[in-house]
Design an enzyme around this catalytic site. Structure first.
Site, PDB file in Angstrom:
ATOM      1  N   LYS A 156      47.083  46.231  44.576  1.00 50.62           N
ATOM      2  CA  LYS A 156      46.012  45.691  43.735  1.00 50.62           C
ATOM      3  C   LYS A 156      45.327  44.565  44.499  1.00 50.62           C
ATOM      4  CE  LYS A 156      45.148  43.598  39.213  1.00 50.62           C
ATOM      5  NZ  LYS A 156      45.778  43.161  37.951  1.00 50.62           N
TER       6      LYS A 156
ATOM      7  N   LYS B   1      44.173  49.795  43.147  1.00 53.12           N
ATOM      8  CA  LYS B   1      43.155  49.206  42.283  1.00 53.12           C
ATOM      9  C   LYS B   1      42.380  48.151  43.046  1.00 53.12           C
ATOM     10  CE  LYS B   1      42.591  46.748  37.901  1.00 53.12           C
ATOM     11  NZ  LYS B   1      43.210  46.074  36.773  1.00 53.12           N
TER      12      LYS B   1
HETATM   13 ZN    ZN Z   1      47.375  39.573  35.180  1.00 52.78          ZN
END
Ligand code: ZN
Length: 337
Positions: free
Chosen positions: A209, A262
């Protein structure tokens, strides 16, 4: 011209056909369909939902047209509709009535997400309910964990995340999805779930992420913008790719069942590397900023929104994602019907 192949094995043509006519198989719809390599289906899609306190609440997020903050009764109605489109799963984000320093409502058995899970499982039991596991929506400072001085502390925070995941499983969640990017959280969650007989509840980890500007509109929807500082001490530097493989490998070793990249679009190369390296079920999150850009340009008449949406989702699947978390899930399902 000759009909010899090059050293790399490529066709170089003949006397009568000096080059390969690659367009032949693009001439008709039937041919194009027969040789299509990537097929997007509704089964690939996971629809994010934002649940807020109250009843009959359906509040559109200004920066995300078509996305709503929903009270539990409305979330249940939404799930029935999502199910009718053939979308198998939703992921829940909670906006609590009360925020504090340690994000107490995140791991409260009567918290907003825990109550929503029970309501969905009662009325739409076949819907796969995945829960986002993080503290940022629940802390008064908007950080993903406990803050001491200038530091977002790791080890104490993952204890709370494990507690949060357990309350989600106890409420009936089918899968938990830690999104914080702290070290060791997948292991902590796996251990707590196993100790409490939830050994069959899978973990989808937000494994790579990135610290991304594309999350802007989400923070309006989830009311989770940090009050000070940023998330660069735990989320990844957009410039890094090898590091993503180390992050993903670590989560797999700790027990992740599905690994996620992501955002999706600016990181398709990461999706491909992760899929090639680990051959794990791989998810990609087509995040709020990616959604809002397409919506805004579509509304201005600058692009054909429906066409660009399908192109975006197909590109994410083509890059190697088996699952796509997307605010376009319902629109895409309609287009696929
Ligand atoms: Zn968070």
């Amino acid at each position: 011209m000759s009909n010899e192949k090059t050293t790399t094995g490529f066709y170089t043509g003949t006397e009568t056909e000096p080059f390969r006519r690659l367009r032949r198989l693009r001439m008709t719809d039937a041919f194009r369909a027969m040789v299509r390599e990537t097929e997007l289906t509704t089964k690939d899609l996971i629809y994010p939902l934002f649940v807020v306190p109250g009843s009959k609440v359906r509040r559109e997020v200004t920066s995300m047209p078509g996305v709503y903050q929903l009270s539990i009764d409305e979330v249940v109605r939404e799930c029935a509709e999502v199910k009718s489109f053939g979308i198998p799963a939703i992921i829940l984000f909670g906006i609590p009535s009360h925020k504090d320093e340690v994000g107490s409502e995140a791991y409260d058995e009567e918290g907003i997400v825990q109550l929503a899970i029970r309501a969905i499982k009662r009325d739409v039991p076949e819907m796969v309910v995945i829960t986002d596991v993080c503290l940022c929506e629940y802390t008064s400072h908007g950080h993903c964990g406990i803050v001491r001085g200038n530091e977002i502390v790791n080890d104490e925070s993952i204890e709370l995340l494990a507690k949060e995941a357990l309350t989600h499983a106890q409420a009936g969640a089918d899968m938990v999805a830690p999104s914080d990017m702290f070290d060791g959280r997948v292991k902590a969650i796996r251990m707590v779930l196993d100790e409490n007989s939830f050994h069959n509840i899978p973990i989808m980890s937000y494994a790579a992420k990135y610290s991304s500007g594309f999350y802007g509109p989400f923070r309006d929807a989830a009311e989770s913008a940090p009050k000070f500082g940023d998330r660069r001490s735990h989320q990844m530097d957009p410039a890094n790719s090898d590091e993503a493989l180390r992050e993903v490998e670590q989560d797999i070793l700790e027990g992740a069942d599905i690994v996620m990249v992501k955002p999706a679009l600016p990181y398709l190369d990461i999706v491909r590397r992760v899929k090639d390296r680990f051959q794990m079920p791989t998810a990609a999150y087509n995040v709020s900023g990616e959604y809002s850009m397409v919506k805004a340009a579509g509304r201005n008449g600058w692009i054909d929104e429906g066409r660009v949406m399908m192109e975006v989702l197909t590109s994410i699947k083509r890059a190697g994602a088996d699952l796509i978390l997307t605010y376009f899930a319902k629109d895409a399902a309609k287009a696929l019907r």
